[in-house]
Motif scaffolding. Structure first.
Motif, PDB file in Angstrom:
ATOM      1  N   TRP A  76       0.823  -1.219   0.000  1.00 14.85           N
ATOM      2  CA  TRP A  76       0.000   0.000   0.000  1.00 14.85           C
ATOM      3  C   TRP A  76       0.858   1.271   0.000  1.00 14.85           C
ATOM      4  O   TRP A  76       0.511   2.271  -0.640  1.00 14.85           O
ATOM      5  CB  TRP A  76      -0.954  -0.002   1.196  1.00 14.85           C
ATOM      6  N   ALA A  77       2.004   1.272   0.716  1.00 16.24           N
ATOM      7  CA  ALA A  77       2.856   2.456   0.754  1.00 16.24           C
ATOM      8  C   ALA A  77       3.446   2.745  -0.623  1.00 16.24           C
ATOM      9  O   ALA A  77       3.599   3.918  -1.023  1.00 16.24           O
ATOM     10  CB  ALA A  77       3.968   2.256   1.778  1.00 16.24           C
ATOM     11  N   ASP A  78       3.774   1.690  -1.360  1.00 17.59           N
ATOM     12  CA  ASP A  78       4.278   1.848  -2.722  1.00 17.59           C
ATOM     13  C   ASP A  78       3.207   2.462  -3.612  1.00 17.59           C
ATOM     14  O   ASP A  78       3.490   3.365  -4.423  1.00 17.59           O
ATOM     15  CB  ASP A  78       4.711   0.475  -3.249  1.00 17.59           C
ATOM     16  N   ARG A  79       1.977   1.999  -3.454  1.00 21.75           N
ATOM     17  CA  ARG A  79       0.884   2.535  -4.266  1.00 21.75           C
ATOM     18  C   ARG A  79       0.621   4.004  -3.937  1.00 21.75           C
ATOM     19  O   ARG A  79       0.406   4.829  -4.836  1.00 21.75           O
ATOM     20  CB  ARG A  79      -0.390   1.706  -4.048  1.00 21.75           C
ATOM     21  N   VAL A  80       0.617   4.349  -2.654  1.00 22.87           N
ATOM     22  CA  VAL A  80       0.394   5.747  -2.249  1.00 22.87           C
ATOM     23  C   VAL A  80       1.476   6.644  -2.827  1.00 22.87           C
ATOM     24  O   VAL A  80       1.190   7.717  -3.387  1.00 22.87           O
ATOM     25  CB  VAL A  80       0.360   5.867  -0.710  1.00 22.87           C
ATOM     26  N   GLY A  81       2.745   6.226  -2.695  1.00 23.11           N
ATOM     27  CA  GLY A  81       3.843   7.046  -3.183  1.00 23.11           C
ATOM     28  C   GLY A  81       3.785   7.270  -4.685  1.00 23.11           C
ATOM     29  O   GLY A  81       3.964   8.401  -5.166  1.00 23.11           O
ATOM     30  N   ARG A  82       3.527   6.206  -5.435  1.00 16.79           N
ATOM     31  CA  ARG A  82       3.447   6.333  -6.888  1.00 16.79           C
ATOM     32  C   ARG A  82       2.268   7.210  -7.311  1.00 16.79           C
ATOM     33  O   ARG A  82       2.385   8.037  -8.225  1.00 16.79           O
ATOM     34  CB  ARG A  82       3.316   4.945  -7.524  1.00 16.79           C
ATOM     35  N   PHE A  83       1.122   7.015  -6.641  1.00 17.72           N
ATOM     36  CA  PHE A  83      -0.059   7.793  -6.991  1.00 17.72           C
ATOM     37  C   PHE A  83       0.179   9.271  -6.717  1.00 17.72           C
ATOM     38  O   PHE A  83      -0.153  10.139  -7.546  1.00 17.72           O
ATOM     39  CB  PHE A  83      -1.271   7.288  -6.200  1.00 17.72           C
ATOM     40  N   ALA A  84       0.741   9.598  -5.547  1.00 20.82           N
ATOM     41  CA  ALA A  84       0.999  10.993  -5.185  1.00 20.82           C
ATOM     42  C   ALA A  84       2.000  11.627  -6.150  1.00 20.82           C
ATOM     43  O   ALA A  84       1.851  12.796  -6.553  1.00 20.82           O
ATOM     44  CB  ALA A  84       1.513  11.078  -3.753  1.00 20.82           C
ATOM     45  N   LEU A  85       3.025  10.867  -6.540  1.00 17.10           N
ATOM     46  CA  LEU A  85       4.021  11.385  -7.482  1.00 17.10           C
ATOM     47  C   LEU A  85       3.385  11.729  -8.819  1.00 17.10           C
ATOM     48  O   LEU A  85       3.627  12.804  -9.389  1.00 17.10           O
ATOM     49  CB  LEU A  85       5.128  10.351  -7.669  1.00 17.10           C
ATOM     50  N   LEU A  86       2.539  10.839  -9.316  1.00 18.08           N
ATOM     51  CA  LEU A  86       1.865  11.099 -10.591  1.00 18.08           C
ATOM     52  C   LEU A  86       0.905  12.273 -10.496  1.00 18.08           C
ATOM     53  O   LEU A  86       0.818  13.104 -11.410  1.00 18.08           O
ATOM     54  CB  LEU A  86       1.109   9.844 -11.039  1.00 18.08           C
ATOM     55  N   ALA A  87       0.171  12.361  -9.387  1.00 17.82           N
ATOM     56  CA  ALA A  87      -0.804  13.437  -9.226  1.00 17.82           C
ATOM     57  C   ALA A  87      -0.128  14.799  -9.156  1.00 17.82           C
ATOM     58  O   ALA A  87      -0.628  15.788  -9.711  1.00 17.82           O
ATOM     59  CB  ALA A  87      -1.633  13.192  -7.964  1.00 17.82           C
ATOM     60  N   LEU A  89       1.465   2.139 -13.940  1.00 16.48           N
ATOM     61  CA  LEU A  89       2.577   2.219 -12.994  1.00 16.48           C
ATOM     62  C   LEU A  89       2.183   1.913 -11.553  1.00 16.48           C
ATOM     63  O   LEU A  89       3.054   1.631 -10.727  1.00 16.48           O
ATOM     64  CB  LEU A  89       3.217   3.611 -13.053  1.00 16.48           C
ATOM     65  N   VAL A  90       0.876   1.988 -11.247  1.00 17.37           N
ATOM     66  CA  VAL A  90       0.443   1.753  -9.867  1.00 17.37           C
ATOM     67  C   VAL A  90      -0.288   0.425  -9.725  1.00 17.37           C
ATOM     68  O   VAL A  90      -0.065  -0.314  -8.761  1.00 17.37           O
ATOM     69  CB  VAL A  90      -0.462   2.904  -9.361  1.00 17.37           C
ATOM     70  N   TYR A  91      -1.132   0.069 -10.704  1.00 16.23           N
ATOM     71  CA  TYR A  91      -2.048  -1.053 -10.499  1.00 16.23           C
ATOM     72  C   TYR A  91      -1.827  -2.259 -11.410  1.00 16.23           C
ATOM     73  O   TYR A  91      -2.496  -3.271 -11.227  1.00 16.23           O
ATOM     74  CB  TYR A  91      -3.491  -0.573 -10.614  1.00 16.23           C
ATOM     75  N   LEU A  92      -0.942  -2.177 -12.381  1.00 19.27           N
ATOM     76  CA  LEU A  92      -0.646  -3.379 -13.151  1.00 19.27           C
ATOM     77  C   LEU A  92       0.442  -4.179 -12.441  1.00 19.27           C
ATOM     78  O   LEU A  92       1.332  -3.594 -11.809  1.00 19.27           O
ATOM     79  CB  LEU A  92      -0.184  -3.017 -14.566  1.00 19.27           C
ATOM     80  N   PRO A  93       0.403  -5.516 -12.545  1.00 21.41           N
ATOM     81  CA  PRO A  93       1.412  -6.335 -11.856  1.00 21.41           C
ATOM     82  C   PRO A  93       2.816  -6.044 -12.365  1.00 21.41           C
ATOM     83  O   PRO A  93       3.017  -5.782 -13.553  1.00 21.41           O
ATOM     84  CB  PRO A  93       0.991  -7.774 -12.204  1.00 21.41           C
ATOM     85  N   ARG A  94       3.780  -6.088 -11.465  1.00 22.64           N
ATOM     86  CA  ARG A  94       5.176  -5.984 -11.868  1.00 22.64           C
ATOM     87  C   ARG A  94       5.591  -7.274 -12.559  1.00 22.64           C
ATOM     88  O   ARG A  94       5.111  -8.350 -12.221  1.00 22.64           O
ATOM     89  CB  ARG A  94       6.057  -5.767 -10.629  1.00 22.64           C
ATOM     90  N   LYS A  95       6.489  -7.181 -13.509  1.00 26.82           N
ATOM     91  CA  LYS A  95       6.972  -8.368 -14.197  1.00 26.82           C
ATOM     92  C   LYS A  95       7.704  -9.264 -13.211  1.00 26.82           C
ATOM     93  O   LYS A  95       8.583  -8.815 -12.484  1.00 26.82           O
ATOM     94  CB  LYS A  95       7.913  -7.982 -15.336  1.00 26.82           C
ATOM     95  N   GLY A  96       7.300 -10.539 -13.192  1.00 29.73           N
ATOM     96  CA  GLY A  96       7.946 -11.492 -12.296  1.00 29.73           C
ATOM     97  C   GLY A  96       7.483 -11.421 -10.870  1.00 29.73           C
ATOM     98  O   GLY A  96       7.978 -12.145 -10.012  1.00 29.73           O
ATOM     99  N   ALA A  97       6.488 -10.511 -10.579  1.00 25.59           N
ATOM    100  CA  ALA A  97       6.016 -10.393  -9.201  1.00 25.59           C
ATOM    101  C   ALA A  97       5.135 -11.561  -8.847  1.00 25.59           C
ATOM    102  O   ALA A  97       4.337 -12.033  -9.654  1.00 25.59           O
ATOM    103  CB  ALA A  97       5.238  -9.095  -9.033  1.00 25.59           C
ATOM    104  N   LYS A  98       5.240 -12.062  -7.649  1.00 22.72           N
ATOM    105  CA  LYS A  98       4.391 -13.153  -7.191  1.00 22.72           C
ATOM    106  C   LYS A  98       3.040 -12.601  -6.784  1.00 22.72           C
ATOM    107  O   LYS A  98       2.931 -11.536  -6.206  1.00 22.72           O
ATOM    108  CB  LYS A  98       5.039 -13.865  -6.004  1.00 22.72           C
ATOM    109  N   HIS A  99       1.992 -13.378  -7.088  1.00 18.80           N
ATOM    110  CA  HIS A  99       0.620 -13.003  -6.739  1.00 18.80           C
ATOM    111  C   HIS A  99       0.428 -13.150  -5.233  1.00 18.80           C
ATOM    112  O   HIS A  99       0.580 -14.218  -4.693  1.00 18.80           O
ATOM    113  CB  HIS A  99      -0.348 -13.903  -7.476  1.00 18.80           C
TER     114      HIS A  99
END
Length: 393
Positions: free
Chosen positions: A323-334, A378-388
């Motif tokens: 969640w912290a990664d998502r918040v940071g990326r979203f705030a940066l884009l906004a 950049l926020v909500y699509l899976p990272r390549k090679g990321a585990k579900h």
């Protein structure tokens, strides 16, 4: 019992060894949460209602914290049909998630879903399947809102009003998917197993019929009237929290396409002006200079937008990042949106000869489309090679 404990020793062993279900065979899925007081009566009434010629297996998918699984096992010994129970340690997806787990294990040609509290009359199970066989329908709904049906068992005017309001709302949001379904809030229905794709289902809460109808799109629908009964034992699981989950589920279904998500993204962005302006008023009123107040107030709008977007648009995509990664990326884009908009306005004015207002409007549209695409990618699509995995909440 663990989530993977699949108890098979409850019914006829011969039924378990059959590799191909008989024509018209039925898997009756009954999700349960602390329904121990209803189990014996339910199985007894099913035994009285199910004709001997109808091949039926009963599957309880249980999320209980009481002794419901043990009660099912004991009561099943007296049944003439096979009864199985799957106990889940984690109630992922609520009642809808329990039904999906049942669908994955169902062997019958027909899947019938009903509650365990006897508000859904067991004697209608063969009638639902029979109506589907007779009409060629892929989905048969037990409806309270056609001739012969009644919602008499709903406790109080408040629940009746909520049920009616939810029905109007869902039919208004999904007119095509729910054509021919007068009672999309019904939890009692039969569906051909061949139509259901469990992997496509993303249930949230207890309105699983809505999920199935919208995502699986059965070609032909039929209805059977039924009188909603009073609960036999125990307490209703309908709560304000379930109501909020229902609204979030509606939003998730309605924004399943990229265009719908983009429209929702824009509407949420517009709503962000309210907390932004309120924070600006509070900060300047407290004596802060308007320039730093603008920057801080913008973060209030960003946080508002993030919470709504997470809840309404991308709820099922949150597990790919912390969640912290998502918040940071979203705030940066906004906030980058502000930096991108000013050079764009200057470009449109200097190079294309636009006046300030049209240039500003065009820059707003451009940055909005870019920000939506960037947020999704950049926020909500899976990272390549990321585990579900399930993201921390």
């Amino acid at each position: 019992m663990s989530e993977d404990l699949w108890t098979h020793a409850l019914g006829d062993p011969a039924a378990e060894s059959a590799e191909t279900p008989a024509p018209g065979s039925v898997t009756l899925i009954i999700p349960t949460f602390n329904e121990s007081g209803n189990i014996r009566e339910l199985l007894s009434r099913l035994g009285e209602s199910l004709p001997a010629h109808l091949p039926v297996e009963v599957l309880f998918v249980d999320d209980s914290t009481d002794d419901t699984p043990e009660v099912i096992e004991k009561a099943a010994r007296d049944c003439a049909f096979p009864v199985d129970v799957l106990h889940r340690e984690q109630a992922v997806g609520g009642l809808g998630g329990a039904v999906v787990e049942g669908v994955k294990r169902a062997a019958g040609d027909w899947i019938v879903v009903m509650d365990a509290d006897l508000q859904h009359p067991p004697h209608l199970v063969p009638e639902l399947v029979g109506e589907g066989e007779r009409t060629g329908a892929e989905l048969v709904v037990a409806s309270r809102y056609i001739s012969g049906g009644s919602r008499a068992g709903l406790a109080g005017n408040y629940r009746i009003a909520v049920s009616r309001g939810a029905t109007w709302l869902t039919k208004g949001l999904f007119p095509r998917a729910l054509r021919g379904i007068s009672d999309p809030m019904s939890g009692f229905f039969a569906m051909r197993r061949s139509v259901v794709t469990a992997e496509a289902l993303k249930p949230l809460g207890y309105k699983i019929l809505l999920e199935l109808a919208v995502r699986c799109r059965p070609a032909k629908v039929a209805e059977v009237p039924f009188v909603f009964q009073e609960r036999f034992a125990g307490e209703s699981k309908s709560t304000a929290r379930e109501g909020m989950r229902f609204l979030a589920h509606l939003a998730s279904l309605r924004t399943a396409t990229p265009l719908a998500r983009m429209i929702g993204f824009g509407l949420i962005g517009l709503s962000g002006f309210v907390p932004n302006l309120f924070a600006l008023w509070m900060l300047t009123g407290a004596g802060m200079h308007y320039l730093p107040a603008e920057i801080v107030a913008n973060q209030a709008g960003v946080l508002w937008n993030f919470v709504l977007i997470e809840t309404l648009l991308f709820r099922d995509r949150r597990r790919h990042r912390h969640w912290a990664d998502r918040v940071g990326r979203f705030a940066l884009l906004a906030n980058a949106d502000l930096l991108l908009r000013i050079p764009l306005i200057a470009l449109f004015v200097a190079q294309f000869g636009l006046s300030v207002l049209p240039a500003t409007a065009l820059a707003l549209v451009t940055t909005f489309v870019v920000r939506f695409a960037a947020t999704e990618a950049l926020v909500y699509l899976p990272r390549k090679g990321a585990k579900h995995r399930r993201a921390p909440r």
